[in-house]
Design an enzyme around this catalytic site. Structure first.
Site, PDB file in Angstrom:
ATOM      1  CB  SER A 146      11.365  -5.416  -5.943  1.00 11.23           C
ATOM      2  OG  SER A 146      12.437  -4.492  -5.872  1.00 11.23           O
ATOM      3  CE1 TYR A 159       7.875  -1.431  -5.045  1.00  7.52           C
ATOM      4  CE2 TYR A 159      10.199  -1.922  -4.699  1.00  7.52           C
ATOM      5  CZ  TYR A 159       9.078  -1.960  -5.497  1.00  7.52           C
ATOM      6  OH  TYR A 159       9.149  -2.542  -6.743  1.00  7.52           O
TER       7      TYR A 159
END
Length: 313
Positions: A146, A159
């Site tokens: 990501s 995350y």
């Protein structure tokens, strides 16, 4: 009525599925003597008795050989399942969970563990399972990380940390597996509407869990308004996300099929630009840019009270 085959071809049709089943059972129950030795031997004697020595041995050996060769790769265990694979070119680790987006101090430890288990440890386990096949084919390993795995963003502590671990794992694997001819790529997309943020029902559950794990002092310092406002940020996420997934899919295809794939892909708006700013500009400039871009204007209760007292003075 004669129900038995009357020709070598008929017995061949019977023997192939029988031995195929025995091969699978043999690999499932390796220590069982009945499956490994006795049943195949009895089937061979039956072929010889019915067809004669020559045809019986030919039918038995050919079917046993064909089944063994077909199952040479064997069922590969993945968790509690088994997948029969004889060759593999590429593995794409795309599983991921976002969790509840909140300040790192507020997130419960199980949220950190969940992100690490799925986003990092899951990808590592899948990679290790299939690397023997990738080494044989000199194939590709693609990890879906990501943008938050390369740059820090507020409220993405759990995350972002898990994706950063996956990105570092990808880089190390790229270096180590190059001697085997395996190409490894990490993909750092920006925001896309994939539904990873979950549903409103899930947010309510996660918000309740978050508040229950906070101490009284922390709840007082941040204030109820701040805590309840965290869910509003999740509602605004789609505004920053792109509907068209084509850039991500194109990156995956290039990583899998190109002769010289990149080690890092940054599909989506702002992914490459923010990474460059983070790497080459002063950190204060990057932090200022991110704070203005995300619009995180809510202030904890304790800080609002302190500002009010300073103003009165």
């Amino acid at each position: 009525m004669d129900v038995l085959p009357s020709s070598p071809l008929g017995w061949l049709c019977v023997a192939i599925p029988v031995l195929f089943g025995l091969c699978l059972a043999k690999r499932r129950y390796k220590a069982h003597v009945l499956l490994r030795i006795v049943l195949p031997a009895l089937l061979g004697l039956l072929c010889v008795a019915v067809l004669g020595t020559c045809w019986g041995l030919i039918v038995f050996c050919s079917t046993w050989l064909s089944c063994s060769v077909y199952l040479d790769a064997g069922p590969l265990p993945v968790g509690d399942k088994a997948v029969l694979i004889t060759g593999l070119w590429g593995v794409v680790n795309n599983a991921g969970v976002l969790g509840f987006l909140a300040d790192g101090e507020l997130l419960p430890m199980n949220m950190y563990r969940q992100c690490m288990e799925v986003n990092f440890f899951g990808a590592v386990e899948v990679s290790k399972t299939f690397l023997p096949l990738l080494r044989k084919s000199q194939g590709r390993l693609v990890n879906m990380s990501s943008m938050t795995g390369g740059i820090p963003l507020p409220r993405y502590a759990a995350y972002g940390a898990s994706k950063a671990a996956l990105s570092m794992f990808s880089g190390v694997m790229r270096q180590e597996l190059s001697k085997w001819g395996i190409k490894v790529a990490a993909i750092h997309p920006s925001g896309f509407r994939t539904g990873i943020q979950g549903t409103s029902e899930l947010w309510v559950k996660q918000e309740k869990e978050l508040v229950e794990h906070l101490s009284v002092d922390v709840q007082q310092d941040y204030g109820r308004d701040y805590l309840l406002g965290l869910k509003n940020y999740l509602l605004r996420i789609p505004m920053y996300c792109d509907v068209d997934l084509t850039p991500v899919l194109s990156s995956i295809l290039h990583a899998l099929l190109a002769k010289r794939p990149h080690g890092l892909y940054t599909p989506g708006k702002g992914a490459y630009v923010l990474l460059c700013i983070f790497c080459y500009f002063p950190l204060w400039f990057y932090d200022f840019l991110v704070s203005k871009s995300l619009g995180l204007e809510s202030i904890p209760q304790a800080l609002r009270t302190s500002e009010a007292e300073n103003t009165d003075l």
